[in-house]
Design a protein around this motif. Structure first.
Motif, mmCIF file in Angstrom:
data_model
loop_
_atom_site.group_PDB
_atom_site.id
_atom_site.type_symbol
_atom_site.label_atom_id
_atom_site.label_comp_id
_atom_site.label_asym_id
_atom_site.label_seq_id
_atom_site.Cartn_x
_atom_site.Cartn_y
_atom_site.Cartn_z
ATOM 1 N N UNK A 217 0.821 -1.190 0.000
ATOM 2 C CA UNK A 217 0.000 0.000 0.000
ATOM 3 C C UNK A 217 0.872 1.265 0.000
ATOM 4 N N UNK A 218 1.847 1.313 0.900
ATOM 5 C CA UNK A 218 2.719 2.480 1.001
ATOM 6 C C UNK A 218 3.515 2.666 -0.291
ATOM 7 N N UNK A 219 3.987 1.563 -0.875
ATOM 8 C CA UNK A 219 4.753 1.645 -2.121
ATOM 9 C C UNK A 219 3.889 2.208 -3.257
ATOM 10 N N UNK A 220 2.633 1.832 -3.281
ATOM 11 C CA UNK A 220 1.729 2.328 -4.324
ATOM 12 C C UNK A 220 1.504 3.829 -4.176
ATOM 13 N N UNK A 221 1.313 4.288 -2.955
ATOM 14 C CA UNK A 221 1.096 5.719 -2.707
ATOM 15 C C UNK A 221 2.339 6.505 -3.088
ATOM 16 N N UNK A 222 3.511 6.027 -2.683
ATOM 17 C CA UNK A 222 4.760 6.718 -3.024
ATOM 18 C C UNK A 222 4.989 6.744 -4.529
ATOM 19 N N UNK A 223 4.696 5.647 -5.202
ATOM 20 C CA UNK A 223 4.856 5.602 -6.660
ATOM 21 C C UNK A 223 3.893 6.586 -7.337
ATOM 22 N N UNK A 224 2.657 6.659 -6.849
ATOM 23 C CA UNK A 224 1.686 7.596 -7.418
ATOM 24 C C UNK A 224 2.125 9.042 -7.197
ATOM 25 N N UNK A 225 2.652 9.337 -6.012
ATOM 26 C CA UNK A 225 3.158 10.687 -5.737
ATOM 27 C C UNK A 225 4.341 11.022 -6.635
ATOM 28 N N UNK A 226 5.235 10.075 -6.812
ATOM 29 C CA UNK A 226 6.380 10.291 -7.702
ATOM 30 C C UNK A 226 5.950 10.544 -9.130
ATOM 31 N N UNK A 227 4.984 9.782 -9.602
ATOM 32 C CA UNK A 227 4.468 9.977 -10.955
ATOM 33 C C UNK A 227 3.805 11.349 -11.096
ATOM 34 N N UNK A 228 3.035 11.763 -10.087
ATOM 35 C CA UNK A 228 2.368 13.072 -10.130
ATOM 36 C C UNK A 228 3.396 14.201 -10.166
ATOM 37 N N UNK A 229 4.461 14.080 -9.390
ATOM 38 C CA UNK A 229 5.511 15.107 -9.391
ATOM 39 C C UNK A 229 6.201 15.155 -10.749
ATOM 40 N N UNK A 230 6.505 14.007 -11.316
ATOM 41 C CA UNK A 230 7.162 13.975 -12.634
ATOM 42 C C UNK A 230 6.274 14.591 -13.713
ATOM 43 N N UNK A 231 4.975 14.270 -13.700
ATOM 44 C CA UNK A 231 4.056 14.851 -14.679
ATOM 45 C C UNK A 231 3.931 16.363 -14.497
ATOM 46 N N UNK A 232 3.880 16.821 -13.252
ATOM 47 C CA UNK A 232 3.781 18.258 -12.996
ATOM 48 C C UNK A 232 5.034 18.977 -13.489
ATOM 49 N N UNK A 233 6.208 18.388 -13.270
ATOM 50 C CA UNK A 233 7.448 19.000 -13.749
ATOM 51 C C UNK A 233 7.514 19.004 -15.277
ATOM 52 N N UNK A 234 7.032 17.948 -15.902
ATOM 53 C CA UNK A 234 7.034 17.901 -17.369
ATOM 54 C C UNK A 234 6.110 18.961 -17.955
ATOM 55 N N UNK A 235 4.931 19.121 -17.354
ATOM 56 C CA UNK A 235 4.009 20.151 -17.814
ATOM 57 C C UNK A 235 4.621 21.528 -17.580
ATOM 58 N N UNK A 236 5.259 21.726 -16.446
ATOM 59 C CA UNK A 236 5.901 23.006 -16.121
ATOM 60 C C UNK A 236 6.970 23.354 -17.150
ATOM 61 N N UNK A 237 7.767 22.380 -17.546
ATOM 62 C CA UNK A 237 8.830 22.643 -18.534
ATOM 63 C C UNK A 237 8.246 22.944 -19.909
ATOM 64 N N UNK A 238 7.060 22.440 -20.205
ATOM 65 C CA UNK A 238 6.449 22.653 -21.516
ATOM 66 C C UNK A 238 5.738 24.011 -21.621
ATOM 67 N N UNK A 239 5.545 24.689 -20.502
ATOM 68 C CA UNK A 239 4.850 25.975 -20.513
ATOM 69 C C UNK A 239 5.719 27.065 -21.141
ATOM 70 N N UNK A 240 5.090 28.056 -21.765
ATOM 71 C CA UNK A 240 5.855 29.208 -22.257
ATOM 72 C C UNK A 240 6.489 29.960 -21.082
ATOM 73 N N UNK A 241 7.562 30.694 -21.361
ATOM 74 C CA UNK A 241 8.352 31.342 -20.311
ATOM 75 C C UNK A 241 7.504 32.247 -19.414
#
Length: 103
Positions: A1-25
């Motif tokens: 259970x804990x591993x699943x939550x941590x993996x989901x949080x890691x994925x959410x952070x990675x997606x948020x950073x990818x979207x952030x990098x794709x935004x205009x300046x």
């Protein structure tokens, strides 16, 4: 259970950073500024929540110290060590009174 939550949080952070990098300046700068304001607001709220006990303790300690000093001054005045009078919690020594000069 804990591993699943941590993996989901890691994925959410990675997606948020990818979207952030794709935004205009300019939009990225606005998002960063808003995030900084939110972080400062949260930090101030946490400081308020944690610091109220400390402020309450300091206020109580200051009141106790003032009461102790006033009591000590009253006791020393009552024992005749200093000549003066009390006006509420204010002590006015006779030595502060200036002698009146003859005109």
């Amino acid at each position: 259970m804990l591993h699943t939550v941590l993996a989901a949080l890691g994925l959410a952070v990675c997606l948020a950073l990818a979207v952030h990098m794709a935004l205009p300046y300019r939009f990225r700068a606005r998002v960063d500024a808003a995030a900084a304001r939110l972080a400062a607001w949260l930090r101030s709220r946490i400081d308020q929540a944690v610091g109220w006990r400390r402020r309450q303790r300091q206020t109580r300690a200051a009141a106790m110290e003032a009461e102790r000093v006033i009591r000590r001054a009253r006791e020393s005045a009552q024992h005749g060590r200093v000549d003066g009078e009390w006006d509420g919690n204010v002590y006015r020594p006779k030595s502060f009174e200036k002698p009146k000069k003859p005109h």
